[in-house]
Scaffold this active site. Structure first.
Site, mmCIF file in Angstrom:
data_model
loop_
_atom_site.group_PDB
_atom_site.id
_atom_site.type_symbol
_atom_site.label_atom_id
_atom_site.label_comp_id
_atom_site.label_asym_id
_atom_site.label_seq_id
_atom_site.Cartn_x
_atom_site.Cartn_y
_atom_site.Cartn_z
ATOM 1 N N ASP A 28 31.667 31.542 38.999
ATOM 2 C CA ASP A 28 32.734 31.199 39.945
ATOM 3 C C ASP A 28 32.586 32.031 41.215
ATOM 4 O O ASP A 28 32.625 33.267 41.163
ATOM 5 C CB ASP A 28 34.100 31.468 39.293
ATOM 6 C CG ASP A 28 35.251 30.862 40.075
ATOM 7 O OD1 ASP A 28 35.157 30.770 41.306
ATOM 8 O OD2 ASP A 28 36.249 30.468 39.446
ATOM 9 N N HIS B 63 33.756 27.281 39.743
ATOM 10 C CA HIS B 63 35.209 27.214 39.889
ATOM 11 C C HIS B 63 35.674 25.818 39.484
ATOM 12 O O HIS B 63 35.508 24.863 40.248
ATOM 13 C CB HIS B 63 35.538 27.486 41.351
ATOM 14 C CG HIS B 63 36.983 27.708 41.612
ATOM 15 N ND1 HIS B 63 37.664 28.803 41.155
ATOM 16 C CD2 HIS B 63 37.903 26.958 42.291
ATOM 17 C CE1 HIS B 63 38.914 28.737 41.549
ATOM 18 N NE2 HIS B 63 39.091 27.620 42.235
ATOM 19 N N SER C 102 43.038 27.744 39.569
ATOM 20 C CA SER C 102 42.986 28.302 40.918
ATOM 21 C C SER C 102 44.393 28.537 41.493
ATOM 22 O O SER C 102 45.156 29.286 40.902
ATOM 23 C CB SER C 102 42.146 27.361 41.791
ATOM 24 O OG SER C 102 41.784 27.983 42.982
#
Lengths: 356, 161
Positions: free
Chosen positions: A128, A163, A28
């Site tokens: 995600d 995610h 991320s």
């Protein structure tokens, strides 16, 4: 496998590290930062691992979205670089590759030619909903456009993951979830796949770690400046052979994502909930599998840490790495992506201290 | 044990209030300024997007552009539907909790339980408003970006030809 940190705080020291053989990975905001670090100091790296991250300077895709530069960068980050509504509103890889070349030509980052023979692992979970797959696909295009050989890019969008960085730990979140601590159980250690792709065949991970996980004061690397938004401590795993036998080593920098730093504090109704620090603490450092495979392959794993801040000029409540300019002194001339960026400078100084 | 405020406690509270009062006006002013700024930024953005849209229309819309516009519209509908589903789930969970009878051995526990429900209600409303505002902002930024990308692509291809 989880391990505890040594109780004392040390100063990072030099080891017998092979120059130019270091690598970086992240999840991320850590992935966006991994791309920035990879490009800014490409002469120091031989590869990168990108889990749910977008291309270089993505937050500058559409400067006209708001009259104030800092507002525009944040909006771009949120809505073009993380959550585009359709593929046609995802980042423009060609434009950003041109921008990267211009940035290199201006001397703000290393020459792009250094990454041509690098190996890059890029992953996006098909479930995600934090950084959408359309964005990560552009990261692959971006690296290809910069000249990285197609055969050197491992792109995986086939896993139905949310995610997260994926592990095989039974206590981690279900694979498809999109929630903190963003460490999901998918039955394999993604960190191992990253390092195997970058470095080729590696020894199997250790069942029992021989080295030590050290805590160091990282504030010396950013002169304790508040705008760095970095935590006081960083961590490093040093294998025994590297520490005691001075075996030749490589350094891998593992960058956590938002809400994953050791001292992350949740903001509730706009106030830091210091009385209830999230229980997962430093799980990114101890349970994501990097240390086990590093141990048997003489890889030092460096875990720099970033912390949150909100309410003042700086808007980084989730403790994310800077990939939209919140640390820049002048929002109109952001430097968050360059060798001079306060966070990039700090991390690279840590790498240099280790000998990389 | 009942806590009786001592003189020093009252003095401290009074002093804190006195310190806070002069700040109230500038802070309220700053808040209204912030809202004004955001609104004028939003108006400027809307004007910019309508000008850009006219420019794109002047180029003429081809099938690809129509297709992408339709895709944008569908994506917004999908996100709205998703939000609605999440809202219903949130409300259902809250309503279910309201109907459950929980033990409370003390008055303080009972008060806490009641205010927990109020807190959850406020949280639900706050999340709904934030999610909706986020989607609206997302649509504005993405649409503006898309239009500018289209115009740039048309201009570049025009220049090349």
């Amino acid at each position: 496998m989880s391990i505890s940190t040594e109780s004392k705080t040390i100063q990072l020291k030099r080891y017998n590290v092979e120059k130019g053989q270091s690598s970086v990975s992240g999840l991320s905001s850590g992935a966006f930062m991994a791309v920035q670090l990879h490009l800014a100091h490409s002469a120091s790296f031989s590869g990168a691992g990108i889990i749910a991250g977008g291309p270089f300077r993505c937050a500058e895709s559409y400067p006209g979205s708001a009259p104030l530069a800092e507002d525009a960068y944040e909006q771009n980050a949120l809505y073009i670089c993380m959550n585009p509504l359709t593929p046609s509103t995802a980042p423009n890889a060609r434009r950003l590759a041109e921008l990267a070349r211009e940035t290199a030509a201006a001397g703000e980052i290393d020459a792009i030619t250094h990454i041509a023979d690098d190996r890059v692992y890029i992953f996006t979970g098909s479930k995600d909903t934090v950084v959408y797959s359309d964005v990560v696909a552009r990261t692959r295009d971006f690296y290809e456009l910069l000249g990285v050989q197609v055969a050197h890019i491992a792109y995986d969008d086939s896993v139905p993951a949310g995610h997260s960085i994926i592990t095989d730990n039974a206590e981690d979140s279900p694979l498809g979830t999109n929630q903190p601590p963003y460490i999901n159980n998918g039955g394999f250690m993604q960190s191992h796949n990253i390092l195997r792709h970058i470095y080729g065949e590696l020894n199997p991970p250790a069942e029992q770690l021989s080295g030590r996980l050290v805590r160091f004061d990282q504030s010396e690397f950013f002169n304790n400046e508040e705008r760095a938004s970095m935590s006081q401590f960083g961590y490093a795993y040093v294998p025994r052979a590297v520490e005691e036998d001075h075996a030749p080593a490589r350094v891998h920098i593992a960058l956590h994502g938002c809400k994953q730093g050791y001292n992350y504090v949740d903001y509730v109704y706009g106030r830091p909930d210091t009385a209830n620090q999230p229980p997962y603490g430093n799980r990114y450092i101890t349970s994501t599998g990097y240390n086990a495979i590093a141990d048997t392959n003489n890889i030092i794993v460096l875990y720099p840490q970033v912390q949150g801040s909100d309410g003042g000029d700086m808007q980084n409540p989730d403790g994310c790495w800077d990939w939209w300019g919140y640390t820049s002194l002048d929002p109109k001339r952001p430097d968050y992506y360059s060798r001079e960026a306060i966070q990039i400078k700090a991390i690279h100084s840590m790498l240099s201290r280790l000998g990389g | 044990m009942t806590h009786t405020p001592t003189l020093s406690t009252l003095e401290a509270v009074n002093s804190a209030l006195q310190q806070a009062t002069p700040l109230t006006q500038p802070i309220a002013f700053q808040h209204s300024l912030k809202v004004q700024n955001l609104l004028s930024n939003w108006a400027a953005g809307a004007a910019d997007k309508s000008i850009a849209t006219s420019q794109l229309l002047a180029f003429g819309l081809n099938t690809e552009t129509w297709g992408e516009l339709l895709q944008l519209q569908q994506a917004v509908q999908q996100r709205l539907q998703q939000q609605q589903q999440n809202w219903w789930r949130g409300w259902a969970a809250w309503a279910q909790q309201c109907t459950q009878i929980k033990n409370a051995n003390t008055m303080s526990k009972l008060v806490e339980q009641e205010f927990n429900l109020v807190g959850q209600l406020v949280q639900l409303l706050s999340n709904q408003a934030t999610n909706l505002a986020t989607l609206q902002e997302n649509v504005e930024v993405d649409y503006g970006y898309w239009v500018h990308e289209k115009i740039k692509a048309r201009s570049d291809s025009g220049a090349a030809a």
